[in-house]
Design a protein around this motif. Structure first.
Motif, PDB file in Angstrom:
ATOM      1  N   LEU A 162      25.732  28.213 -37.958  1.00 15.86           N
ATOM      2  CA  LEU A 162      25.099  29.119 -38.908  1.00 15.86           C
ATOM      3  C   LEU A 162      25.744  30.496 -38.793  1.00 15.86           C
ATOM      4  O   LEU A 162      25.742  31.107 -37.727  1.00 15.86           O
ATOM      5  N   CYS A 163      26.288  30.985 -39.895  1.00 20.50           N
ATOM      6  CA  CYS A 163      26.920  32.302 -39.949  1.00 20.50           C
ATOM      7  C   CYS A 163      26.229  33.156 -41.003  1.00 20.50           C
ATOM      8  O   CYS A 163      25.595  32.644 -41.927  1.00 20.50           O
ATOM      9  N   HIS A 164      26.370  34.448 -40.869  1.00 16.00           N
ATOM     10  CA  HIS A 164      25.746  35.392 -41.795  1.00 16.00           C
ATOM     11  C   HIS A 164      26.539  35.490 -43.092  1.00 16.00           C
ATOM     12  O   HIS A 164      25.984  35.500 -44.189  1.00 16.00           O
ATOM     13  N   ASN A 165      27.856  35.628 -42.972  1.00 16.11           N
ATOM     14  CA  ASN A 165      28.808  35.602 -44.089  1.00 16.11           C
ATOM     15  C   ASN A 165      28.837  36.853 -44.965  1.00 16.11           C
ATOM     16  O   ASN A 165      29.562  36.881 -45.967  1.00 16.11           O
ATOM     17  N   ASP A 166      28.083  37.886 -44.600  1.00 19.43           N
ATOM     18  CA  ASP A 166      28.051  39.096 -45.439  1.00 19.43           C
ATOM     19  C   ASP A 166      27.745  40.324 -44.585  1.00 19.43           C
ATOM     20  O   ASP A 166      26.778  41.046 -44.830  1.00 19.43           O
ATOM     21  N   ILE A 167      28.607  40.587 -43.596  1.00 17.49           N
ATOM     22  CA  ILE A 167      28.305  41.660 -42.646  1.00 17.49           C
ATOM     23  C   ILE A 167      28.872  42.987 -43.152  1.00 17.49           C
ATOM     24  O   ILE A 167      29.801  43.569 -42.584  1.00 17.49           O
ATOM     25  N   VAL A 168      28.305  43.442 -44.250  1.00 13.03           N
ATOM     26  CA  VAL A 168      28.623  44.759 -44.809  1.00 13.03           C
ATOM     27  C   VAL A 168      27.809  45.811 -44.063  1.00 13.03           C
ATOM     28  O   VAL A 168      26.872  45.489 -43.331  1.00 13.03           O
ATOM     29  N   LYS A 169      28.150  47.083 -44.267  1.00 13.96           N
ATOM     30  CA  LYS A 169      27.475  48.137 -43.498  1.00 13.96           C
ATOM     31  C   LYS A 169      25.971  48.176 -43.767  1.00 13.96           C
ATOM     32  O   LYS A 169      25.176  48.481 -42.871  1.00 13.96           O
ATOM     33  N   GLY A 170      25.560  47.852 -44.993  1.00 18.60           N
ATOM     34  CA  GLY A 170      24.142  47.881 -45.329  1.00 18.60           C
ATOM     35  C   GLY A 170      23.329  46.805 -44.650  1.00 18.60           C
ATOM     36  O   GLY A 170      22.095  46.871 -44.629  1.00 18.60           O
ATOM     37  N   ASN A 171      23.997  45.813 -44.074  1.00 21.82           N
ATOM     38  CA  ASN A 171      23.293  44.738 -43.376  1.00 21.82           C
ATOM     39  C   ASN A 171      23.293  44.915 -41.861  1.00 21.82           C
ATOM     40  O   ASN A 171      22.861  44.025 -41.127  1.00 21.82           O
ATOM     41  N   LEU A 172      23.781  46.063 -41.411  1.00 21.97           N
ATOM     42  CA  LEU A 172      23.720  46.420 -39.993  1.00 21.97           C
ATOM     43  C   LEU A 172      22.834  47.658 -39.861  1.00 21.97           C
ATOM     44  O   LEU A 172      23.221  48.753 -40.263  1.00 21.97           O
ATOM     45  N   LEU A 173      21.643  47.464 -39.337  1.00 25.79           N
ATOM     46  CA  LEU A 173      20.673  48.548 -39.232  1.00 25.79           C
ATOM     47  C   LEU A 173      20.576  49.014 -37.777  1.00 25.79           C
ATOM     48  O   LEU A 173      20.076  48.290 -36.914  1.00 25.79           O
ATOM     49  N   PHE A 174      21.073  50.214 -37.524  1.00 30.82           N
ATOM     50  CA  PHE A 174      21.020  50.805 -36.190  1.00 30.82           C
ATOM     51  C   PHE A 174      19.721  51.594 -36.031  1.00 30.82           C
ATOM     52  O   PHE A 174      19.361  52.393 -36.896  1.00 30.82           O
ATOM     53  N   THR A 175      19.012  51.372 -34.927  1.00 31.69           N
ATOM     54  CA  THR A 175      17.843  52.178 -34.581  1.00 31.69           C
ATOM     55  C   THR A 175      18.088  52.783 -33.201  1.00 31.69           C
ATOM     56  O   THR A 175      19.100  52.491 -32.554  1.00 31.69           O
ATOM     57  N   LYS A 176      17.154  53.607 -32.737  1.00 30.00           N
ATOM     58  CA  LYS A 176      17.311  54.215 -31.408  1.00 30.00           C
ATOM     59  C   LYS A 176      17.332  53.159 -30.316  1.00 30.00           C
ATOM     60  O   LYS A 176      18.027  53.298 -29.311  1.00 30.00           O
ATOM     61  N   GLU A 177      16.557  52.103 -30.515  1.00 26.98           N
ATOM     62  CA  GLU A 177      16.409  51.087 -29.471  1.00 26.98           C
ATOM     63  C   GLU A 177      17.417  49.944 -29.581  1.00 26.98           C
ATOM     64  O   GLU A 177      17.868  49.409 -28.575  1.00 26.98           O
ATOM     65  N   LYS A 178      17.769  49.554 -30.817  1.00 25.03           N
ATOM     66  CA  LYS A 178      18.591  48.357 -30.946  1.00 25.03           C
ATOM     67  C   LYS A 178      19.303  48.312 -32.294  1.00 25.03           C
ATOM     68  O   LYS A 178      19.163  49.218 -33.115  1.00 25.03           O
TER      69      LYS A 178
END
Length: 273
Positions: A162-178
Motif C-alpha cells: 500500500l502506497c500513498h502515491n501523492d506526496i505533495v506538500k499539502g499532504n505533509l502536515l507538520f505540527t510541533k509534536e509530529k
C-alpha cells in the motif's frame, strides 16, 4: 443515501466559525469551530470518476491505529466527504535536512506496515488512459518508449504494498509534536519507490545532496548506482505520467494551472531523460 450522508453540510451550516483553508484540486476544505468549540476540518469532495472513495475509506480506517494520518471521525463512502480533528500545523515550501529525515522516516513507517488493499495503482494503464483522452496530442507516446520499458521492468520485479502515491506538500502536515501524512485518495498497491520519487518530484527537490540524504535515511544505507538509476527512471516516468494527466485536465477544463503543471513536468522530463 444514508441520513448521515449530509453530516458534513450540517456541520458547516451550524458552525460558529468557518473558514475555507485549502483550494484543493479534488476537494474543498474548511476549518470549522462548532458551537461546542470543537475544532474540525470538513472536506467536501469534488466528484471524480477516477477516485474510489469506498477504497479510500477502508484505507483511512486501516491506518488509523498507527498515528500516521490525522484522526478521522466521519467519512462518507459515497460522496468522499469527511471530518477530521483539526491539527495546528503547517506545510513546507523548502525542506531542511531534519525535515527530510522526518518525511523519510514517516514514509518508511507507512511502508513497513505492508498493508494491502483491493486497488492497484496501475500507473502504466493510467498513462495510456490520460494520453488517449488528449484531443490534441503533443507528441507520440513512443517518444518515451525506452523510459516506459525500463519503468515497467522495475515495476514487475518490485513487491507491491500500500502506497500513498501523492506526496505533495499539502499532504505533509507538520505540527510541533509530529508529522502527518494525510489524504489517501490515490492510495493503492504500488512499488514503494513510487512514493519516494513522488515526494522528491512533487516538492521540486532537485539538489543531489538532499535527494541522497533522503534516500539514505529511508533505506538506512549508502545509496549505490543501482538504486539511483531506479530512482531516476521512476522520477522521469512520474513527470511523464503527471504531465499527461495535467494536459488532459487542461484540455477538459481550460484551467491554466493544469497547463502550467504540464509544462513543468515535460520540460523537466526532457532535461533529465
Amino acid at each position: 443515501m444514508r441520513k448521515q450522508a449530509d453530516l458534513c453540510q450540517k456541520v458547516l451550516k451550524k458552525a460558529k466559525y468557518i473558514e475555507k483553508i485549502v483550494n484543493g484540486l479534488s476537494n474543498d476544505n474548511y476549518f470549522v469551530i462548532t458551537k461546542h468549540n470543537e475544532k474540525l476540518v470538513v472536506r467536501i469532495a469534488k466528484f471524480d470518476p477516477l477516485l474510489d472513495r469506498n477504497c479510500e475509506h477502508d484505507i483511512v480506517k486501516a491506518i488509523a491505529p498507527f498515528n500516521i494520518d490525522v484522526p478521522c471521525i466521519y467519512f462518507d463512502k459515497t460522496s468522499g466527504d469527511k471530518i477530521t480533528i483539526f491539527q495546528e500545523g503547517y506545510h513546507l515550501d523548502k525542506y531542511k535536512k531534519n525535515d527530510l529525515k522526518k518525511v523519510a522516516l514517516l514514509i518508511k513507517k507507512f511502508h513497513s506496515l505492508k498493508l494491502k488493499c483491493t486497488r492497484d495503482f496501475k500507473s502504466l494503464e493510467k498513462l495510456n488512459s490520460y494520453y488517449e483522452k488528449l484531443t490534441k496530442k503533443p507528441f507520440p507516446l513512443s517518444k518515451y518508449s525506452n523510459l516506459i520499458s525500463k519503468y515497467q521492468n522495475y515495476l514487475e520485479k518490485d513487491e507491491k504494498i500500500l502506497c500513498h502515491n501523492d506526496i505533495v506538500k499539502g499532504n505533509l502536515l507538520f505540527t510541533k509534536e509530529k508529522l502527518f501524512l494525510i489524504d489517501y485518495e490515490y492510495a493503492a498497491m504500488n512499488s514503494p519507490m513510487f512514493d519516494l520519487v513522488s515526494f522528491i518530484s512533487e516538492n521540486d527537490i532537485e539538489d543531489k545532496e538532499s535527494i541522497n540524504y533522503f534516500l539514505e535515511t529511508y533505506y538506512q544505507k549508502v545509496i549505490n548506482d543501482e538504486i539511483m538509476q531506479k530512482f531516476m527512471t521512476f522520477y522521469c516516468f512520474l513527470d511523464l505520467l503527471w504531465g499527461m494527466w495535467a494536459l488532459a485536465k487542461y484540455q477538459e477544463s481550460s484551467e491554466q494551472i493544469y497547463y502550467d503543471i504540464y509544462l513543468t513536468k515535460i520540460n523537466r522530463l526532457d532535461k533529465n531523460i
